[in-house]
Design a protein around this motif. Structure first.
Motif, PDB file in Angstrom:
ATOM      1  N   THR A  96       0.866  -1.180   0.000  1.00  0.00           N
ATOM      2  CA  THR A  96       0.000   0.000   0.000  1.00  0.00           C
ATOM      3  C   THR A  96       0.903   1.229   0.000  1.00  0.00           C
ATOM      4  O   THR A  96       2.114   1.106   0.234  1.00  0.00           O
ATOM      5  N   PRO A  97       0.361   2.420  -0.229  1.00  0.00           N
ATOM      6  CA  PRO A  97       1.206   3.619  -0.111  1.00  0.00           C
ATOM      7  C   PRO A  97       1.876   3.712   1.266  1.00  0.00           C
ATOM      8  O   PRO A  97       3.060   4.059   1.362  1.00  0.00           O
ATOM      9  N   LEU A  98       1.148   3.359   2.329  1.00  0.00           N
ATOM     10  CA  LEU A  98       1.737   3.349   3.665  1.00  0.00           C
ATOM     11  C   LEU A  98       2.878   2.332   3.739  1.00  0.00           C
ATOM     12  O   LEU A  98       3.949   2.610   4.287  1.00  0.00           O
ATOM     13  N   GLY A  99       2.661   1.142   3.173  1.00  0.00           N
ATOM     14  CA  GLY A  99       3.691   0.115   3.170  1.00  0.00           C
ATOM     15  C   GLY A  99       4.929   0.547   2.403  1.00  0.00           C
ATOM     16  O   GLY A  99       6.052   0.287   2.821  1.00  0.00           O
ATOM     17  N   ALA A 100       4.728   1.232   1.274  1.00  0.00           N
ATOM     18  CA  ALA A 100       5.860   1.712   0.476  1.00  0.00           C
ATOM     19  C   ALA A 100       6.657   2.753   1.255  1.00  0.00           C
ATOM     20  O   ALA A 100       7.895   2.732   1.244  1.00  0.00           O
ATOM     21  N   ARG A 101       5.970   3.646   1.946  1.00  0.00           N
ATOM     22  CA  ARG A 101       6.670   4.666   2.746  1.00  0.00           C
ATOM     23  C   ARG A 101       7.434   4.027   3.903  1.00  0.00           C
ATOM     24  O   ARG A 101       8.579   4.376   4.172  1.00  0.00           O
ATOM     25  N   GLU A 102       6.796   3.073   4.571  1.00  0.00           N
ATOM     26  CA  GLU A 102       7.449   2.405   5.698  1.00  0.00           C
ATOM     27  C   GLU A 102       8.656   1.605   5.225  1.00  0.00           C
ATOM     28  O   GLU A 102       9.708   1.628   5.858  1.00  0.00           O
ATOM     29  N   PHE A 103       8.512   0.884   4.103  1.00  0.00           N
ATOM     30  CA  PHE A 103       9.657   0.130   3.598  1.00  0.00           C
ATOM     31  C   PHE A 103      10.793   1.066   3.188  1.00  0.00           C
ATOM     32  O   PHE A 103      11.958   0.767   3.449  1.00  0.00           O
ATOM     33  N   ALA A 104      10.477   2.194   2.568  1.00  0.00           N
ATOM     34  CA  ALA A 104      11.531   3.149   2.170  1.00  0.00           C
ATOM     35  C   ALA A 104      12.299   3.617   3.400  1.00  0.00           C
ATOM     36  O   ALA A 104      13.537   3.698   3.383  1.00  0.00           O
ATOM     37  N   ARG A 105      11.588   3.883   4.474  1.00  0.00           N
ATOM     38  CA  ARG A 105      12.220   4.323   5.715  1.00  0.00           C
ATOM     39  C   ARG A 105      13.133   3.230   6.281  1.00  0.00           C
ATOM     40  O   ARG A 105      14.287   3.474   6.637  1.00  0.00           O
ATOM     41  N   GLN A 106      12.615   2.014   6.335  1.00  0.00           N
ATOM     42  CA  GLN A 106      13.391   0.892   6.868  1.00  0.00           C
ATOM     43  C   GLN A 106      14.572   0.548   5.965  1.00  0.00           C
ATOM     44  O   GLN A 106      15.671   0.261   6.455  1.00  0.00           O
ATOM     45  N   SER A 107      14.377   0.592   4.654  1.00  0.00           N
ATOM     46  CA  SER A 107      15.457   0.185   3.755  1.00  0.00           C
ATOM     47  C   SER A 107      16.609   1.192   3.760  1.00  0.00           C
ATOM     48  O   SER A 107      17.764   0.793   3.595  1.00  0.00           O
ATOM     49  N   ARG A 108      16.308   2.474   3.956  1.00  0.00           N
ATOM     50  CA  ARG A 108      17.390   3.459   4.091  1.00  0.00           C
ATOM     51  C   ARG A 108      18.256   3.128   5.310  1.00  0.00           C
ATOM     52  O   ARG A 108      19.480   3.142   5.247  1.00  0.00           O
ATOM     53  N   ALA A 109      17.598   2.825   6.423  1.00  0.00           N
ATOM     54  CA  ALA A 109      18.336   2.462   7.637  1.00  0.00           C
ATOM     55  C   ALA A 109      19.120   1.168   7.418  1.00  0.00           C
ATOM     56  O   ALA A 109      20.295   1.071   7.775  1.00  0.00           O
ATOM     57  N   HIS A 110      18.484   0.175   6.805  1.00  0.00           N
ATOM     58  CA  HIS A 110      19.111  -1.116   6.553  1.00  0.00           C
ATOM     59  C   HIS A 110      20.384  -0.945   5.720  1.00  0.00           C
ATOM     60  O   HIS A 110      21.433  -1.518   6.036  1.00  0.00           O
ATOM     61  N   GLU A 111      20.308  -0.150   4.668  1.00  0.00           N
ATOM     62  CA  GLU A 111      21.493   0.076   3.830  1.00  0.00           C
ATOM     63  C   GLU A 111      22.612   0.732   4.641  1.00  0.00           C
ATOM     64  O   GLU A 111      23.781   0.368   4.517  1.00  0.00           O
ATOM     65  N   GLY A 112      22.246   1.687   5.485  1.00  0.00           N
ATOM     66  CA  GLY A 112      23.249   2.325   6.348  1.00  0.00           C
ATOM     67  C   GLY A 112      23.890   1.340   7.299  1.00  0.00           C
ATOM     68  O   GLY A 112      25.110   1.397   7.538  1.00  0.00           O
ATOM     69  N   TRP A 113      23.109   0.429   7.861  1.00  0.00           N
ATOM     70  CA  TRP A 113      23.653  -0.581   8.776  1.00  0.00           C
ATOM     71  C   TRP A 113      24.638  -1.494   8.052  1.00  0.00           C
ATOM     72  O   TRP A 113      25.707  -1.792   8.571  1.00  0.00           O
TER      73      TRP A 113
END
Length: 158
Positions: free
Chosen positions: A109-126
């Protein structure tokens, strides 16, 4: 003492393949454990939830439960329960497959896409931080060597 450490004292040439496999397993386990910990601490989520959102993010047309199961390499039963929970939270939606009215396709969903974008940015940084101690040339060489290992393993399976 872990299995890798137990074999570390062997002379070169002794059980090299076993030691290599254990080194790969240890590296993957250490990284996965830390990623799981950070997902829990920073997002109150789990690695399987992150992985499902990632699979759906790469497939804007959506995926059937079977396709998600194959991409995540888990059973259909695991995917069904996970999808239901993510749907309840408004992160994914289920729609009838246009080509097969017996099947459903999952989409972010749009909410899911926003949440995944937030998590994936952090994941890449980790991941970047965890591998920061490896020089760029060494990373490239390791990537190439692991590509050869992947090919060798695939041939061994076939």
């Amino acid at each position: 003492m872990d299995a890798e450490t137990a074999l570390a004292g062997l002379p070169p040439g002794r059980k090299d393949n076993l030691r290599l496999w254990l080194r790969l397993l240890t590296c993957a386990t250490l990284m996965e454990r830390e990623i799981r910990r950070r997902l829990r601490a920073e997002f109150s989520t789990t690695l399987p939830r992150f992985d499902m959102l990632a699979a759906l993010d790469r497939a804007p047309e959506g995926l059937t439960l079977g396709e998600v199961s194959r991409r995540m390499m888990v059973s259909n039963g695991n995917v069904t329960g996970l999808a239901a929970r993510l749907e309840e939270e408004g992160l994914v939606e289920r729609r009838l497959d246009a080509n097969d009215r017996r099947a459903f396709r999952l989409r972010l969903t749009p909410l899911g896409a926003r949440e995944f974008a937030r998590q994936s940015r952090a994941h890449e940084g980790w991941v970047n931080a965890l591998l920061a101690g490896i020089a760029p040339d060494d990373r490239a060489a390791l990537h190439a060597l692991l590509g050869r290992a992947k090919h060798s393993i695939a041939e061994g399976i076939a």
